[in-house]
Structures are given as C-alpha cells and as structure tokens.
Design a protein around this motif. Sequence first.
Motif, PDB file in Angstrom:
ATOM      1  N   GLY A 148       0.789  -1.236   0.000  1.00 38.25           N
ATOM      2  CA  GLY A 148       0.000   0.000   0.000  1.00 38.25           C
ATOM      3  C   GLY A 148       0.819   1.284   0.000  1.00 38.25           C
ATOM      4  N   ARG A 149       2.126   1.196  -0.201  1.00 34.75           N
ATOM      5  CA  ARG A 149       2.943   2.422  -0.195  1.00 34.75           C
ATOM      6  C   ARG A 149       3.056   3.057  -1.571  1.00 34.75           C
ATOM      7  N   VAL A 150       2.556   2.363  -2.597  1.00 32.49           N
ATOM      8  CA  VAL A 150       2.586   2.933  -3.946  1.00 32.49           C
ATOM      9  C   VAL A 150       1.162   2.892  -4.499  1.00 32.49           C
ATOM     10  N   GLY A 151       0.614   4.049  -4.813  1.00 37.31           N
ATOM     11  CA  GLY A 151      -0.741   4.104  -5.362  1.00 37.31           C
ATOM     12  C   GLY A 151      -0.708   4.206  -6.881  1.00 37.31           C
ATOM     13  N   ARG A 152       0.312   4.914  -7.405  1.00 38.39           N
ATOM     14  CA  ARG A 152       0.409   5.096  -8.863  1.00 38.39           C
ATOM     15  C   ARG A 152       1.830   4.755  -9.300  1.00 38.39           C
ATOM     16  N   LEU A 153       1.915   3.846 -10.238  1.00 37.08           N
ATOM     17  CA  LEU A 153       3.226   3.378 -10.707  1.00 37.08           C
ATOM     18  C   LEU A 153       3.311   3.624 -12.213  1.00 37.08           C
ATOM     19  N   ALA A 154       4.345   4.376 -12.617  1.00 39.56           N
ATOM     20  CA  ALA A 154       4.480   4.698 -14.054  1.00 39.56           C
ATOM     21  C   ALA A 154       5.661   3.946 -14.658  1.00 39.56           C
ATOM     22  N   PHE A 155       5.460   3.429 -15.862  1.00 39.62           N
ATOM     23  CA  PHE A 155       6.538   2.805 -16.630  1.00 39.62           C
ATOM     24  C   PHE A 155       6.863   3.769 -17.761  1.00 39.62           C
ATOM     25  N   ALA A 156       8.093   4.296 -17.741  1.00 38.85           N
ATOM     26  CA  ALA A 156       8.414   5.416 -18.632  1.00 38.85           C
ATOM     27  C   ALA A 156       9.389   5.015 -19.729  1.00 38.85           C
ATOM     28  N   VAL A 157       9.093   5.457 -20.950  1.00 38.93           N
ATOM     29  CA  VAL A 157      10.001   5.232 -22.082  1.00 38.93           C
ATOM     30  C   VAL A 157      10.520   6.593 -22.550  1.00 38.93           C
ATOM     31  N   PRO A 158      11.696   7.021 -22.066  1.00 37.34           N
ATOM     32  CA  PRO A 158      12.249   8.305 -22.509  1.00 37.34           C
ATOM     33  C   PRO A 158      12.619   8.255 -24.001  1.00 37.34           C
ATOM     34  N   HIS A 159      12.749   9.422 -24.637  1.00 32.33           N
ATOM     35  CA  HIS A 159      12.894   9.422 -26.098  1.00 32.33           C
ATOM     36  C   HIS A 159      14.195   8.777 -26.572  1.00 32.33           C
ATOM     37  N   GLU A 187      -2.674   1.971  -9.386  1.00 32.70           N
ATOM     38  CA  GLU A 187      -2.921   2.455 -10.752  1.00 32.70           C
ATOM     39  C   GLU A 187      -1.634   2.331 -11.550  1.00 32.70           C
ATOM     40  N   LEU A 188      -1.699   1.664 -12.692  1.00 31.85           N
ATOM     41  CA  LEU A 188      -0.493   1.480 -13.510  1.00 31.85           C
ATOM     42  C   LEU A 188      -0.631   2.273 -14.791  1.00 31.85           C
ATOM     43  N   MET A 189       0.501   2.806 -15.275  1.00 29.25           N
ATOM     44  CA  MET A 189       0.441   3.495 -16.573  1.00 29.25           C
ATOM     45  C   MET A 189       1.773   3.370 -17.303  1.00 29.25           C
ATOM     46  N   VAL A 190       1.672   3.417 -18.644  1.00 24.17           N
ATOM     47  CA  VAL A 190       2.871   3.475 -19.481  1.00 24.17           C
ATOM     48  C   VAL A 190       2.906   4.879 -20.069  1.00 24.17           C
ATOM     49  N   VAL A 191       4.043   5.556 -19.918  1.00 24.43           N
ATOM     50  CA  VAL A 191       4.194   6.905 -20.475  1.00 24.43           C
ATOM     51  C   VAL A 191       5.339   6.836 -21.481  1.00 24.43           C
ATOM     52  N   THR A 192       5.026   7.013 -22.754  1.00 20.76           N
ATOM     53  CA  THR A 192       6.035   6.761 -23.781  1.00 20.76           C
ATOM     54  C   THR A 192       6.115   7.875 -24.822  1.00 20.76           C
ATOM     55  N   ALA A 223       3.015   9.613 -27.252  1.00 18.09           N
ATOM     56  CA  ALA A 223       3.551  10.916 -27.677  1.00 18.09           C
ATOM     57  C   ALA A 223       3.831  11.796 -26.454  1.00 18.09           C
ATOM     58  N   SER A 224       4.282  11.173 -25.383  1.00 17.45           N
ATOM     59  CA  SER A 224       4.542  11.881 -24.124  1.00 17.45           C
ATOM     60  C   SER A 224       5.930  11.478 -23.634  1.00 17.45           C
ATOM     61  N   ALA A 225       6.924  12.263 -24.012  1.00 15.06           N
ATOM     62  CA  ALA A 225       8.301  11.887 -23.663  1.00 15.06           C
ATOM     63  C   ALA A 225       8.631  12.299 -22.243  1.00 15.06           C
ATOM     64  N   PRO A 226       8.923  11.331 -21.362  1.00 18.23           N
ATOM     65  CA  PRO A 226       9.283  11.686 -19.984  1.00 18.23           C
ATOM     66  C   PRO A 226      10.613  12.433 -19.973  1.00 18.23           C
ATOM     67  N   ALA A 227      10.698  13.526 -19.222  1.00 17.29           N
ATOM     68  CA  ALA A 227      11.943  14.307 -19.173  1.00 17.29           C
ATOM     69  C   ALA A 227      12.645  14.153 -17.828  1.00 17.29           C
ATOM     70  N   THR A 228      11.898  14.340 -16.733  1.00 21.82           N
ATOM     71  CA  THR A 228      12.521  14.210 -15.406  1.00 21.82           C
ATOM     72  C   THR A 228      11.526  13.616 -14.414  1.00 21.82           C
ATOM     73  N   VAL A 229      12.100  12.991 -13.392  1.00 22.01           N
ATOM     74  CA  VAL A 229      11.257  12.503 -12.296  1.00 22.01           C
ATOM     75  C   VAL A 229      11.349  13.544 -11.196  1.00 22.01           C
ATOM     76  N   THR A 230      10.217  14.065 -10.773  1.00 24.03           N
ATOM     77  CA  THR A 230      10.233  15.054  -9.693  1.00 24.03           C
ATOM     78  C   THR A 230       9.426  14.477  -8.541  1.00 24.03           C
ATOM     79  N   ASP A 231       9.422  15.188  -7.453  1.00 24.45           N
ATOM     80  CA  ASP A 231       8.690  14.696  -6.298  1.00 24.45           C
ATOM     81  C   ASP A 231       7.231  14.508  -6.681  1.00 24.45           C
ATOM     82  N   GLY A 232       6.771  13.299  -6.622  1.00 24.81           N
ATOM     83  CA  GLY A 232       5.355  13.038  -6.879  1.00 24.81           C
ATOM     84  C   GLY A 232       4.985  12.822  -8.333  1.00 24.81           C
ATOM     85  N   GLY A 233       5.964  12.744  -9.217  1.00 26.28           N
ATOM     86  CA  GLY A 233       5.567  12.458 -10.595  1.00 26.28           C
ATOM     87  C   GLY A 233       6.632  12.599 -11.648  1.00 26.28           C
TER      88      GLY A 233
END
Length: 468
Positions: A148-159, A187-192, A223-233
Amino acid sequence: VSIQLIEGRERHETRVLIAGGGVAALEALLALDALAGGRLTVELLAPERHFAYRPLTVGEPFGLVEPIRLPLAAVATEHRARIRAGTLAAVDADAHRARTGDGELLEYDLLLIAIGARSVTALPGAVTFRGRLGSGELQSVLRDALEGRVGRLAFAVPHVVKWPLALYELALLTAGYLAASDARHVELMVVTHEREPLGIFGRGASARMRALLDEAGVRLLTASAPATVTDGGLRLMGGDFVSADRVVALPRLEVPPLAGVPQLERGFIPTDDHQRVDGLDDVYAAGDATWYPLKQGGLAAQQADAAAEAIAAAAGTELTPKPFRPVLRGIVLTGSAPLHLRSDLETSEESVAAHPLWWPTAKLAGRYLAPYLAARHGGDDQADLRLDDLPPEQGRSGAEVDEDHAATIEMALAAADASARWHDYEAALRWLGAAERLSVVLPLGYAERRREWTRAMQAERARDAGVH
Ligand SMILES: Cc1cc2nc3c(=O)[nH]c(=O)nc-3n(C[C@H](O)[C@H](O)[C@H](O)COP(=O)(O)OP(=O)(O)OC[C@H]3O[C@@H](n4cnc5c(N)ncnc54)[C@H](O)[C@@H]3O)c2cc1C
C-alpha cells in the motif's frame, strides 16, 4: 608488454579474434564454426565467465524464470574456439594487433568487435531496469505496491530508448502479478515518447498492445516523452506533469572509448552492411556497440551472422556473404500467452500472433544461438536446426492457429497438474518443460508449482535413497 600469438599461425589458419561474450559474440562464434570451422582458429576475449541471457530477466522479479547462465568456456570448447579472460582496450588495425585492458598484445588476422554497450540511467530518480541489475529494485517497488505504499506506478520510455519492448512486458507482468495478489488499488500506466505502443513493429502490433494494456487496466500515454522525475511524478518534455509515486524506466546505451576505432556520438561504431568497420581493414563490429539505432538481441545476432559470413569469405571459404538485412522478431511476455511479433524493416511486412512465428521459438532470435540455447535447455531435437520463420498455415486463419496453440499449451499444463496429483513429479516437470518450450515462459503461478514439484521430487528421491 608481451606479444602473444593466437594458436594456429604456424598452420596458416586464419586467426579470428572475437571481443565480447554476449549475444553477437556467441552467434558469430557458432556461425563461424558452421561456415568455416576447419579454416579458422577463433579466440573469444571476454571479461566474464558466463553468458547471461537478458531477454528473460524481465520475468525474474515475478519469480517466472530462474536466471540462465551458460559457461562461456563450454560454448567455446564445443565450437573449436579458445577463450581468454580480458577486455579489448585498443586496436592497431594496420599492425593487426589488439591490446587488452591488461596491456597484452594479441595478433589477429580478422577481428570482430562485439562488446555491446553499457547502460546508463536515462531518467534520474526512476528505477532503471537493466536486466538482472534492477531486478531487486523492481521487487522492492512491487513489495511497496503490495503493502500500500505505492498508489500510482508509471513505466516510462524516454525518447532516447528506441527498443521499449521490455517496459511493456514489465507493465503487463506487474498488472498480472498485482491482480493475482488482489492489489487492484494500484494504478499502472505506461508513459512513452512513441506515437503508438511498439510502433516499430507496425500497426497490428500497436493495436494488440493497446488491447492488452487496456485489458490489464494499464493506462497508456503516447507521444509523451518523460523528461525528469520530480517529487510526486513525471515531468514530460512538453512541460506537462503526470503524477506517480514511483517510476520505472529503461536505460540509454553508450559505448566507452576504444582507442584506434572510429566512434560516433555516444561511442557507437560505424560499419557498412557487411559489418566492416569504417576505415579499418579486417575489423568488423556487430551488436549493440554499432551505429544501428535499434538495440536488440535478434538484430545483434543478424549483424553477427553478416559479419561471420564476411569473415568466412575473407578466410577463403566459397560463399558470397549476405549483408545485414534487419528483420525484427520480438516476443512480449504478457503474464498469459506471449505475443509474437515480426516486422521486416525493409519490406514493412508485419505479423502478429499468439502462436510462434519462427522456430525454435525464442526471445533471442539468433539463427544459430536460438537452437543452441534450446538444445542446452532440454530441446535436444533442436540442436541441428537453424532458426527460421514459420510459413503461414495453409487453409487456416491466424486466429485458428492461435487457438490450437493455446489448446496444446493448456493440454500440457493439465497433464502436468494430473501427473503431480499422482505424485509423478518427474512427468509433471517434463510436461511443464514442454509447455514452456511452446510458450517461452510458464504462465504466472506455474513457476511456483515448478519449484514445489522440484522440491517434492527431490524429497521423494532422498527418501527412496534412504530406504535402499
Ligand atoms: C532487460 C532487457 C531485456 C531485453 N529483452 C530482449 C528481447 O526480448 N529480445 C531481444 O532480442 N533483445 C532483448 N534485449 C536486448 C539484448 O539483450 C541486447 O540487444 C543484446 O544483448 C546485444 O548483444 P551484444 O552482443 O551486442 O551485447 P551484449 O549481449 O551486451 O554483450 C556484450 C559483451 O561484451 C563484453 N564486453 C564489454 N566490453 C568489452 C570489452 N572492452 N572487451 C571485450 N568484451 C567486452 C560484455 O561483458 C558482454 O559479454 C534486452 C535487453 C535488456 C537489458
């Protein structure tokens, strides 16, 4: 500095030095033995003693597969080659001499550079999955999710990541794993950065991947290129923000400097389509270390095959070397039936199926390496095969073949369960082996049963040994 001559010079055999102990190096070793075995003395220069099979490491955090490690010395001996521990540090192509990291000078007639690339964090702050490295970190993310310590988990594909397949596998396997543990709150998501998921395999593959993610409840942001991981997202390149408690990403690749060898941006080595290194005589390169933008094991093996043919021809065998002509073959582990994808990058011909599209079916689709690895893992009948595409079945649709294939796997799994109920664990494990060969990895749940049955079989054997 000592000068060591590679054995065989006196016999006027061509001395081939292969630097590397990964996919391209082993594929080239096997190909050279098959194409020109008697004419060459081959030496493999590699820093490690084992070949690590990375494509299946995505299954390790979920307990789906046991690590596969193959002793390099055994592969070399079986293929009339020698192995030397060390690294390639510099090449003097005019003198036909290579220098190792320890300062030894090795003479060669033909050199193949297959040193791969090192992975570097592409998204600081994310958990970077690099095969075995990263497996433990991902397990701790999964634990946090379960607790229960992770509510939203993102899998990121940087450009900078052009080969995103492993990330889709991690997202789908995570979804299956959490669902099986009743942790549906995550909640799981792919951001690519891709326009379409797995767009490199074509439209059919993208549509299938969209459907799979949808069924698994994984949100998809393209069409969403991850750039940086910041606090909370995750901050995207366009400035948008996606909230996430944890982010998992793939690394980018680069090749360290190699004296005497031309290198492009991030160190990649330029070659022609017979894998000859630009501007150097008798030096070839294959795999992730080369300029080719898609970094994938199947392509590394195809480059190695092209290099091996060119090397065999240069050594005097009568063959006309074929150039590297990329065909992408990928298998996506989904937690249930794997997805088989093939795309001919020149003709744009594409296939998508739940049944195998090439045989032996393997994630690492090397012409020589796939049958060799299959034979080492129990498919003895596959030792003399060469990986080849399977033609479409006459008179049957792909969907019908998919259904039959799924039914055969189910039958093998049912036979395994039945054998285990009769305490015939040996037969149960044989059936599991058959199911695994057809489906690449066992479905979630069966990997645990395999561990249980192996323990039960060992306990019975120990009891029997005690009785007699
Ligand atoms: C998590 C993950 C999943 C993957 N999934 C797939 C998949 O499903 N299908 C697929 O086809 N591909 C997959 N890949 C990609 C595939 O593993 C690589 O493309 C492939 O291993 C490249 O082969 P290579 O021989 O060029 O490099 P590597 O296999 O990395 O081998 C390089 C070798 O060179 C050695 N070396 C390094 N420096 C030197 C030096 N200076 N001198 C001598 N030796 C040196 C290394 O120790 C190593 O033995 C995956 C990769 C990862 C990380």
